[in-house]
Design a protein around this motif. Structure first.
Motif: not given
Length: 295
Positions: A235-238, A244-258
């Motif tokens: 997730w960190a690499k992705i 930058k516009a996508l990072r907040s969405v990806l961080l949310l997906l990471f939180r769900i995955n975690l």
């Protein structure tokens, strides 16, 4: 000139409490000791804002850093022993600590010096200790070991109390849950024993404390290594390679995955570790040896 340098970075106050206690203990024993805070140029607020907190994850995992105030190490070249007290962020050394090891003048403070690290954390510290160990060795230090000071409460409890504390500042006990963080009783016990433990590591120079690998610790270590390798790292690499516009969405997906990983992995591995102990303990022992420099 001081013979012992106690350095620390602290956001919540736990690491500073340990560092202050060490400084006082060495002073009482008549040691020449200096206390050196590591301070970010832009302080990290506590309690965290939840989005700000998770934004640090890819940076911590991928070895980024945060600018820190300049350290004047010119007066400390004759130091013989260095103790670094620091918290764990996302199974990694905190960003100010990672920056500390990138300073050009770091070799003047660490080269050929005996070095011990003290980690303050919830319960997963192995990966952060291993990274800090390698950073210290790369800076020329004589790595002597680590001591982890953990929240002693059950995993199910600290998984609730720690986030509550981090995001609201509420540390006190509530309902069936204990107070968050390292208890006052632990700090009081350490006031009398910590310097002795550190000096034992300095004297034995065993490249790592031989921590007790019981079933619970073996399970925690296996989960940590698996989580860092297959959840945090990808997730960190992705996230860092994405716009930058996508990072907040990806961080949310990471939180769900975690969260899903924790909900599934903890009970499943708990059951498996009771049925088949050997693979968990064997893997954990191998990791322990790698931290001690035996592999």
């Amino acid at each position: 000139m001081p013979r012992v340098a106690v350095l620390y970075y602290s956001q919540t106050g736990q690491s500073q409490r340990i560092a202050d206690s060490l400084y006082s203990s060495y002073k009482e024993k008549g040691e020449d000791v200096v206390l050196i805070p590591i301070q970010p140029r832009i302080p990290y607020a506590f309690p965290w804002k939840i989005n700000r907190f998770f934004e640090q994850m890819p940076l911590c995992i991928e070895g980024h850093s945060a600018e820190i105030e300049t350290l004047d190490t010119s007066n400390y070249q004759d130091v013989e022993r260095v103790v670094l007290v620091h918290p764990v962020w996302f199974l990694s050394p905190s960003l100010p600590i990672q920056e500390f090891f990138k300073l050009p003048e770091i070799e003047y403070l660490l080269r050929s010096k005996k070095f011990v690290q003290i980690l303050t954390c919830r319960n997963m510290w192995f990966s952060a200790a291993k990274i800090t160990r390698q950073l210290a060795i790369s800076a020329g230090a004589n790595y002597c070991g680590q001591i982890a000071i953990e929240d002693p409460h059950p995993n199910w409890a600290s998984l609730v109390t720690t986030p509550r504390w981090m995001f609201s500042g509420k540390k006190e006990a509530f309902a069936i849950f204990p107070a968050a963080g390292i208890p006052d009783e632990t700090f009081k016990q350490l006031d009398h024993s910590l310097t002795q433990k550190i000096e034992t590591l300095f004297e034995k120079n065993i490249s790592g404390e031989n921590f007790n690998l019981n079933r619970s610790k073996s399970l925690s270590l296996c989960l940590e290594v698996f989580g860092r390798r297959f959840i945090f790292k990808p997730w960190a690499k992705i996230i860092l390679k994405s716009p930058k516009a996508l990072r907040s969405v990806l961080l949310l997906l990471f939180r769900i995955n975690l969260v899903l990983f924790l909900l599934a992995a903890i009970p499943v591995t708990e059951i498996l570790s009771r049925l088949v102990r050997f693979p968990f303990q064997s893997f954990a022992k191998k990791q322990q040896l790698s931290l001690r420099g035996s592999l």
